[in-house]
Design an enzyme around this catalytic site. Structure first.
Site, PDB file in Angstrom:
ATOM      1  N   CYS A  85      34.479  10.516  14.036  1.00  0.00           N
ATOM      2  CA  CYS A  85      34.740  12.024  14.349  1.00  0.00           C
ATOM      3  C   CYS A  85      33.456  12.470  15.135  1.00  0.00           C
ATOM      4  CB  CYS A  85      35.360  12.954  13.339  1.00  0.00           C
ATOM      5  SG  CYS A  85      35.344  14.743  13.803  1.00  0.00           S
ATOM      6  N   GLY A 188      40.258   3.115  23.448  1.00  0.00           N
ATOM      7  CA  GLY A 188      39.773   3.797  24.453  1.00  0.00           C
ATOM      8  C   GLY A 188      40.269   3.715  25.682  1.00  0.00           C
ATOM      9  N   ARG A 212      45.028   9.434  23.105  1.00  0.00           N
ATOM     10  CA  ARG A 212      45.411  10.623  24.169  1.00  0.00           C
ATOM     11  C   ARG A 212      46.375  10.258  24.932  1.00  0.00           C
ATOM     12  NH1 ARG A 212      39.751  11.062  26.671  1.00  0.00           N
ATOM     13  NH2 ARG A 212      39.921   8.928  26.276  1.00  0.00           N
TER      14      ARG A 212
HETATM   15  C1  FMN Z   1      43.402  15.948  19.712  1.00  0.00           C
HETATM   16  C2  FMN Z   1      42.765  14.832  19.266  1.00  0.00           C
HETATM   17  C3  FMN Z   1      42.734  14.552  17.902  1.00  0.00           C
HETATM   18  C4  FMN Z   1      41.946  13.536  17.359  1.00  0.00           C
HETATM   19  N1  FMN Z   1      42.316  13.234  15.854  1.00  0.00           N
HETATM   20  C5  FMN Z   1      41.788  12.160  15.334  1.00  0.00           C
HETATM   21  C6  FMN Z   1      42.016  11.818  14.163  1.00  0.00           C
HETATM   22  O1  FMN Z   1      42.442  12.696  13.230  1.00  0.00           O
HETATM   23  N2  FMN Z   1      41.867  10.554  13.620  1.00  0.00           N
HETATM   24  C7  FMN Z   1      41.027   9.639  14.531  1.00  0.00           C
HETATM   25  O2  FMN Z   1      40.690   8.630  14.239  1.00  0.00           O
HETATM   26  N3  FMN Z   1      40.787  10.084  15.812  1.00  0.00           N
HETATM   27  C8  FMN Z   1      41.027  11.060  16.133  1.00  0.00           C
HETATM   28  N4  FMN Z   1      41.209  11.395  17.597  1.00  0.00           N
HETATM   29  C9  FMN Z   1      40.619  10.237  18.461  1.00  0.00           C
HETATM   30  C10 FMN Z   1      41.633   9.305  18.835  1.00  0.00           C
HETATM   31  O3  FMN Z   1      42.125   8.574  17.865  1.00  0.00           O
HETATM   32  C11 FMN Z   1      40.917   8.210  19.749  1.00  0.00           C
HETATM   33  O4  FMN Z   1      40.004   7.518  19.005  1.00  0.00           O
HETATM   34  C12 FMN Z   1      40.220   8.783  20.982  1.00  0.00           C
HETATM   35  O5  FMN Z   1      41.048   9.659  21.462  1.00  0.00           O
HETATM   36  C13 FMN Z   1      39.914   7.500  22.041  1.00  0.00           C
HETATM   37  O6  FMN Z   1      41.060   6.941  22.354  1.00  0.00           O
HETATM   38  P1  FMN Z   1      42.058   7.219  23.663  1.00  0.00           P
HETATM   39  O7  FMN Z   1      41.359   6.932  24.792  1.00  0.00           O
HETATM   40  O8  FMN Z   1      43.296   6.546  23.723  1.00  0.00           O
HETATM   41  O9  FMN Z   1      42.535   8.832  23.641  1.00  0.00           O
HETATM   42  C14 FMN Z   1      41.562  12.387  17.983  1.00  0.00           C
HETATM   43  C15 FMN Z   1      41.675  12.612  19.560  1.00  0.00           C
HETATM   44  C16 FMN Z   1      42.187  13.454  20.169  1.00  0.00           C
HETATM   45  C17 FMN Z   1      42.254  13.956  21.434  1.00  0.00           C
END
Ligand code: FMN
Length: 366
Positions: A85, A188, A212
């Protein structure tokens, strides 16, 4: 994902394709105190065969107690620990993505969770580090492996990158190579099944974690499942017929999502307020007009939603690229907020230990 992957959305995604669907993050402290919100966050529907719960915590004892409770009450089949986070109010106290810098504390938390979990697999999710000059992923990954985790997931960004730029898949490959004896998952910038296969090829990871990319696109999991199954079966370039929903099909999914939210919150008004944030994601790239979006973003009941959706031309086809690609948080990189002198040592001192207690209190997640 906090605010997104509640039982309702997990059920909807699962209706499209297989995968391990992790709960919204819940704080170990709220869980130990059995707050109403935390108990709701760890709830699963009977159709969810693998009950996966993500915990966030800053204290080994509390994490251990939370895991003990999940196990004793048979409430989880998989536990993930979130160390990624980047939110300033959390890192400012030393929590979230700032925590792995304190290697002794990180290791104690993971060990406490693995010990309390018994046969239930524990995984960790983390970022590359605090910033490019303070990377932690290699030693945190090794420490987690030594503690007995089942898998380590790496988001290829630092805390100070926030969600900006591109995720660093080379770091994911580096971790994969450094940890041949434990599963490594990459995270990512996976916006499509093709991205997932590219990441697996480029980095050698055992699987991918999607954030996302699935916002407003629960059908992405159908594409991912098909492509990854074929890739793992030896097809180096699996060409998959991706789901290309017409506008009518998108409207149906959106409505179903809302129905499931009503069941989850047991409150139609709250469900309708919650679904509003999903409008832009579901209808991205579809020619629906600003008035439609604005009206839907103020929806108050399921009947009201049906009235709004019924104005759409259901036959409008999938718009292609306009509906694909990045969505959700982007943001710019900035220095990570940290407690004073946090970076001067990788061991936790008493002042920081006290500050950390607040790192859990200031987080929503139960
Ligand atoms: C709205 C939102 C909420 C998220 N909440 C969490 C969470 O509760 N736990 C977590 O491990 N990652 C959380 N993330 C991060 C995502 O799991 C992920 O690691 C990050 O968005 C990068 O991956 P992506 O490019 O596929 O989005 C959150 C991301 C977003 C955008």
């Amino acid at each position: 994902m906090a605010g997104i992957t509640n039982t309702a959305y997990r059920r909807l995604c699962q209706e499209y394709g297989g995968g391990l669907y992790v709960s919204e993050m819940v704080t170990s402290r709220a869980l130990v105190e059995r707050t109403e919100e935390s108990m709701r966050l760890i709830g699963h529907h009977e159709t969810e065969k693998i009950r996966s719960v993500q915990l966030y915590g800053v204290d080994p004892k509390t994490i251990g107690d939370a895991v003990t409770m999940l196990v004793a009450e048979d409430r989880a089949d998989h536990i993930d620990l979130n160390f990624g986070c980047p939110v300033p109010k959390v890192t400012r106290k030393g929590g979230g993505a700032a925590l792995p810098w304190k290697s002794d504390l990180f290791s104690s938390i993971v060990r406490a969770a693995v010990k309390a979990a018994g046969d239930i697999p524990v995984t960790v999710k983390m970022r590359k580090g605090i910033d490019q000059d303070h990377l932690t992923f290699l030693d945190s990954g090794k420490s987690a492996r030594d503690a007995g985790v089942a898998a380590v997931a790496l988001h290829g960004r630092t805390a100070s990158d926030y969600y900006s730029g591109e995720a660093d898949w080379n770091a994911i490959a580096e971790l994969r190579e450094a940890l041949p004896d434990v599963q490594v998952l990459g995270n990512g910038d996976i916006w499509s099944a093709a991205d997932a296969v590219s990441m697996m090829k480029q980095t050698g990871v055992d699987g991918v974690v999607v954030g996302r990319g699935c916002l407003g696109r629960p059908w992405l999991f159908a594409d991912l499942e098909k492509a990854i199954v074929r890739y793992l079966a030896g097809d180096q370039n699996p060409s998959v017929d991706i789901v290309m929903p017409s506008l009518g099909e998108v409207a149906d999914s959106f409505y179903r999502h809302a129905q499931l939210l009503v069941e989850f919150f047991e409150d139609e008004g709250r469900a309708c307020r919650d679904i509003r944030k999903h409008v832009a994601w579901y209808f991205k790239g579809y020619p629906v007009g600003g008035d439609f979006r604005a009206e839907l973003a103020q929806v108050e009941s399921l009947d009201h939603m049906m009235q709004i959706l019924s104005k759409l031309d259901r036959s409008v086809p999938y718009p292609g690229e306009a509906a694909e690609g990045p969505r959700g948080r982007l943001g710019t990189s900035k220095a990570c907020s940290l407690p004073e002198n946090w970076l001067s040592s990788r061991e936790l001192n008493t002042t920081h230990r006290l500050e950390l207690q607040e790192a859990e209190l200031s987080v929503s997640g139960g």
